[in-house]
Scaffold this motif. Sequence first.
Motif, PDB file in Angstrom:
ATOM      1  N   THR A 133     -11.320  -4.689   1.717  1.00 48.36           N
ATOM      2  CA  THR A 133     -10.526  -3.458   1.877  1.00 48.36           C
ATOM      3  C   THR A 133      -9.285  -3.482   0.790  1.00 48.36           C
ATOM      4  N   TRP A 134      -8.471  -4.713   0.897  1.00 47.73           N
ATOM      5  CA  TRP A 134      -7.371  -4.965   0.100  1.00 47.73           C
ATOM      6  C   TRP A 134      -7.665  -4.506  -1.635  1.00 47.73           C
ATOM      7  N   ARG A 135      -8.778  -4.959  -1.966  1.00 48.58           N
ATOM      8  CA  ARG A 135      -9.203  -4.964  -3.405  1.00 48.58           C
ATOM      9  C   ARG A 135      -9.567  -3.357  -3.484  1.00 48.58           C
ATOM     10  N   ALA A 136     -10.241  -2.765  -2.553  1.00 49.98           N
ATOM     11  CA  ALA A 136     -10.340  -1.296  -2.746  1.00 49.98           C
ATOM     12  C   ALA A 136      -9.134  -0.298  -2.804  1.00 49.98           C
ATOM     13  N   MET A 137      -8.166  -0.890  -2.076  1.00 46.48           N
ATOM     14  CA  MET A 137      -6.835  -0.059  -2.315  1.00 46.48           C
ATOM     15  C   MET A 137      -6.309  -0.106  -3.798  1.00 46.48           C
ATOM     16  N   GLN A 158       0.974  -1.136   0.197  1.00 49.71           N
ATOM     17  CA  GLN A 158      -0.061  -0.166  -0.067  1.00 49.71           C
ATOM     18  C   GLN A 158       0.739   1.148  -0.045  1.00 49.71           C
ATOM     19  N   ALA A 159       1.913   1.015   0.771  1.00 46.36           N
ATOM     20  CA  ALA A 159       2.864   2.432   0.717  1.00 46.36           C
ATOM     21  C   ALA A 159       3.458   2.625  -0.668  1.00 46.36           C
ATOM     22  N   VAL A 160       3.744   1.635  -1.149  1.00 47.82           N
ATOM     23  CA  VAL A 160       4.339   1.837  -2.715  1.00 47.82           C
ATOM     24  C   VAL A 160       3.196   2.442  -3.646  1.00 47.82           C
ATOM     25  N   LEU A 161       2.159   1.838  -3.453  1.00 47.80           N
ATOM     26  CA  LEU A 161       0.882   2.328  -4.388  1.00 47.80           C
ATOM     27  C   LEU A 161       0.860   3.699  -4.282  1.00 47.80           C
ATOM     28  N   ALA A 162       0.678   4.236  -2.807  1.00 47.36           N
ATOM     29  CA  ALA A 162       0.386   5.538  -2.370  1.00 47.36           C
ATOM     30  C   ALA A 162       1.630   6.568  -2.953  1.00 47.36           C
ATOM     31  N   TRP A 163       2.873   6.023  -2.871  1.00 45.61           N
ATOM     32  CA  TRP A 163       3.812   6.851  -3.275  1.00 45.61           C
ATOM     33  C   TRP A 163       3.631   6.956  -4.757  1.00 45.61           C
TER      34      TRP A 163
END
Length: 541
Positions: A329-333, A259-264
């Motif tokens: 939740t994982w898929r929503a991310m 999630q941190a990589v995707l947000a970055w």
Amino acid sequence: MKTTVAIDSLAIRDGRVFGWGWLLHEKLSARHIEIRVPMMAGEPARLSCLRGVNRPDLAKAFPDVAHAAGGGFLIQGRIHGDVASDASLFVTYEDGSSEQHEIIGFPYRFVAIAAEPQVLREKAGNAMRLLRRAGLRSLLARVWQLGRERLDRSRGHRELAKVAAAAEQAECVIIFDHAMGGGANHFRNTLVLQHLRMGRVLYLVTPDLPTLSYRVTRQTADSHGIADYPTLPEALAVIEPLSPGIIIINDLVSFDDPQAVLAWASARRNAGARLLFYLHDFLSACPSWTLMNDRDRFCDLPDATTCRLCLARNAVPFLSFYPEAEVPTWRAMWREFFERCDEIVAFSSASVELLLRAHPTLPRERIQIRPHEIDYLPARVLQPSLASPLVVAVIGNISLHKGADVVRDAVAHAKATQAPIRFVVIGTVVNGIASDMLTITGPYVAAELPDLLERHRVGICLLPSVCPETFSYVTAEIIHFGMPLAVFNLGAPAERARNYSRGIILDGMDGKSVVEGLLAFHATLVGNAQTQQQQGSQVSI
């Protein structure tokens, strides 16, 4: 020798545990391995162990143990809090019997590189024991070696950080990928070469599993720099000053915080970078990235309740590394990330269908299908040997999700029934199968494959994967050489087999169904060859 257990190496960081060891029983192969660590507070920590890891060193050290080559295992999981006492390893064997083995000093006695203070104290104690045992000279030599390694690494940190800061205005390409080999890394290497040829600066971020750290590699056409960082945030910080033109998410399996990589990446997309995603597995659908359930079979994307129960019991590699999250939740991310992507690329229609089942609101037209190129292979067409007994080739590094248990069960059934069939693994297989019905060649390179198929007089190639592969280079290679191909009704291999004149989809995955299906396919091939001969075709039998 009855049973021998050894832990070779272990890394612990931020509660994550990763390492490897081996277990050998003189007669039996392990079916399930788990390490339980008593904690000062709460229930024991349970570390799942991926059994059957290929260990050629064990085969050499224990030549009288037929299954020694498959005696290795990987350790993964989390430990939070203080350890209360020695751990125990629980093993269940193929015949259903079980044993328990005490592991004194686990985990900190076995740690090679870690961040916890307890580990540093343990390493200091080890140093004193080394001093008493080997004398001052050997200790100083080791300290000097470690000092040089740390100095070189710190220089790498400074140099890479300096380059990143200096390159703040320079357009570059940043790739996030795992470092475990296989098709995803092969594809990534082609991307790297393409961008370097265009004169771009390239940064590659990968997890380093043996140390649970992260590696950042900077490449240009004429330079190469590497630095290691203890955590993902520190690795991201060194590339923070860059002005990326392209960000590529190639594969995030084994990253501790996808999630941190995707947000970055999404934040840089908002600042003007192009964002590309490649569908090499199904991490975007589930933390069980192969879509294998807790019974080691394809889950078929069930309801959320079933997913919750499965993930609580699932031993798929790296599952314990990821932040805890319900599948919705994982898929929503991931769905939010997909909305920001400029390109979403898949390598088969079958993988697109599965992705859309997990993300039904994702527009199909957003996904491009580009099968991998296999131009590295020689232009050559092989004639299968249709003699009896039939020789069936299984090609590649056959892990559990690639069908190691399928191979074991098929070989066992063929042996029990004395069926006119033999198997050859061109590559490796994880569970150390020993049988006079099976030959294992060991590692090979792609250019050697046609010669190996001819040398072993192969009639049919079996792809025994029990998970839906997104492409399968092996499938493409088999078809390229014109060899008969048998697969299960899963993923890209089944998609290709349906459109291949020498392809067949087997009905079942149990040993009996596989052997009977292969023999029936063989009979069909022989009949077709005889018909062609009668019509004047020249076909080798």
